[in-house]
Design a protein around this motif. Structure first.
Motif, PDB file in Angstrom:
ATOM      1  N   TYR A  25      -1.744 -10.828   3.930  1.00  0.00           N
ATOM      2  CA  TYR A  25      -2.799 -10.071   4.598  1.00  0.00           C
ATOM      3  C   TYR A  25      -3.199  -8.843   3.776  1.00  0.00           C
ATOM      4  N   ARG A  26      -2.213  -8.129   3.216  1.00  0.00           N
ATOM      5  CA  ARG A  26      -2.481  -6.898   2.455  1.00  0.00           C
ATOM      6  C   ARG A  26      -1.762  -6.994   1.127  1.00  0.00           C
ATOM      7  N   CYS A  80      -5.601  -8.891  -7.486  1.00  0.00           N
ATOM      8  CA  CYS A  80      -4.360  -8.798  -6.721  1.00  0.00           C
ATOM      9  C   CYS A  80      -3.199  -9.006  -7.683  1.00  0.00           C
ATOM     10  N   ASP A 129      -9.026  -0.694  -0.502  1.00  0.00           N
ATOM     11  CA  ASP A 129      -8.606   0.690  -0.284  1.00  0.00           C
ATOM     12  C   ASP A 129      -8.248   1.328  -1.624  1.00  0.00           C
ATOM     13  N   ARG A 134     -11.930   3.368   2.098  1.00  0.00           N
ATOM     14  CA  ARG A 134     -12.070   1.914   2.214  1.00  0.00           C
ATOM     15  C   ARG A 134     -13.514   1.481   2.010  1.00  0.00           C
ATOM     16  N   TRP A 147      -5.371  -1.329  -2.604  1.00  0.00           N
ATOM     17  CA  TRP A 147      -4.944  -2.473  -1.798  1.00  0.00           C
ATOM     18  C   TRP A 147      -6.151  -3.319  -1.426  1.00  0.00           C
ATOM     19  N   THR A 205      -7.170  -5.946   1.542  1.00  0.00           N
ATOM     20  CA  THR A 205      -6.777  -6.457   2.848  1.00  0.00           C
ATOM     21  C   THR A 205      -7.720  -7.578   3.258  1.00  0.00           C
TER      22      THR A 205
END
Length: 316
Positions: free
Chosen positions: A241-242, A266, A282, A189, A228, A230
């Motif tokens: 949120y994620r 995203c 991540d 992360r 990901w 977050t």
């Protein structure tokens, strides 16, 4: 979890604990075995489980010229330790003056006088603490016999090689994020604030969240990754949120860029406004190296293929 910074200020209800100590950078699977042993032994005895760590990392103070980039810096480090379920975290401010105490004085003043430990859990590779780097497991055992605490030694952990923070950093340097995750027990992360970039992604139909240059955590090698994003400022129960993401690390060579950035698109989302938010990125899998394309059309074709690959990897 109770957090404090001076062994002399240890709360009465945490004394008599089972304890461990170390830098725990990354809180990888080797660290997790040590802490699981700590918690199990504390539960068996009916006493609290306490971990001691240092801030900043000792090498940053004593040898800043060769200090490692931290896998889990600052708040992320403490959050990962808290998630292990320990009862207390003693974060000792590390200074040059503090480093001048002998290994014996460190053990006695901290764990005997301060924490009043009933047992001390250490890894088999614990060594090099105290002035002159003389402290090791044999010394801890000798002091345990003398002062009435048990010493529990956890053997090295790993598959083909010992799980270590250095191994994680090496994998990340090579872009091997899946191999790093295998040691960490979770995806690596990086945390940062989303800032404005050149807005090229939005113009191309792939708006990206650009992390500030001083993002926290080791940034992997240049390349494209599945992962990901977050939104740390958001309620974890929120559906946004994620989010699955295609992540780019590099200098954008197609546009003759020179500044290394971390950007996350995203998947299938063009409606997000993330500017000013603190986010975590991540890294799950490496897709391809960073390339310089001869045209925007060639870049767009590659980006479309990246999204397909990321969607496949991240699909539930």
């Amino acid at each position: 979890m109770h957090r404090w910074t001076d062994p002399a200020d240890t709360p009465a209800d945490l004394k008599g604990c089972v304890a461990t100590f170390g830098n725990f950078d990354g809180v990888h699977r080797g660290h997790q075995v040590v802490i699981a042993t700590l918690r199990a032994e504390a539960a068996r005895r009916g006493v609290p489980a306490v971990a001691l760590t240092f801030d900043p990392h000792p090498v940053q103070v004593l040898h800043p010229e060769r200090a490692p980039e931290l896998i889990s810096p600052a708040g992320l480090h403490e959050r990962l330790l808290e998630e292990t379920g320990i009862d207390g975290l003693l974060v000792v401010p590390f200074t040059r003056a503090y480093a001048q105490q002998s290994a014996e004085d460190f053990i006695i003043s901290t764990f005997v006088d301060g924490l009043g430990v009933s047992a001390l859990v250490v890894g088999a590779d614990t060594k090099g603490f105290g002035v002159g780097y003389t402290g090791d497991v044999d010394l801890i055992r000798e002091l345990g016999d003398r002062h009435g605490f048990e010493v529990i030694v956890v053997q090295d952990q790993g598959d083909d090689r010992r799980w270590s923070s250095s191994a994680v950093r090496e994998h990340l340097r090579l872009g091997e994020v899946a191999e790093a995750a295998a040691i960490l027990g979770r995806p690596h992360r990086v945390i940062g604030i989303v800032v404005h970039g050149y807005h090229r992604g939005r113009e191309l139909g792939y708006p990206t969240a650009n992390l500030e240059r001083r993002a926290r955590g080791v940034v992997p090698a240049d390349g494209v990754y599945a992962g990901w994003l977050t939104r740390l400022d958001m309620d974890p129960a929120d559906r946004d949120y994620r989010l699955p993401a295609a992540i780019s690390v590099g200098t954008n060579p197609t546009f003759e860029g020179t500044e290394r950035t971390v950007e996350a698109y995203c998947l299938d989302r063009t409606d997000l406004d993330l500017y000013g938010e603190e986010v975590a990125v991540d890294f799950v899998a490496h897709i391809r190296p960073t390339l310089k394309f001869d045209s925007i059309d060639a870049l767009l074709e590659a980006m479309a293929q990246d999204v397909v690959a990321c969607r496949s990897i991240l699909a539930p």
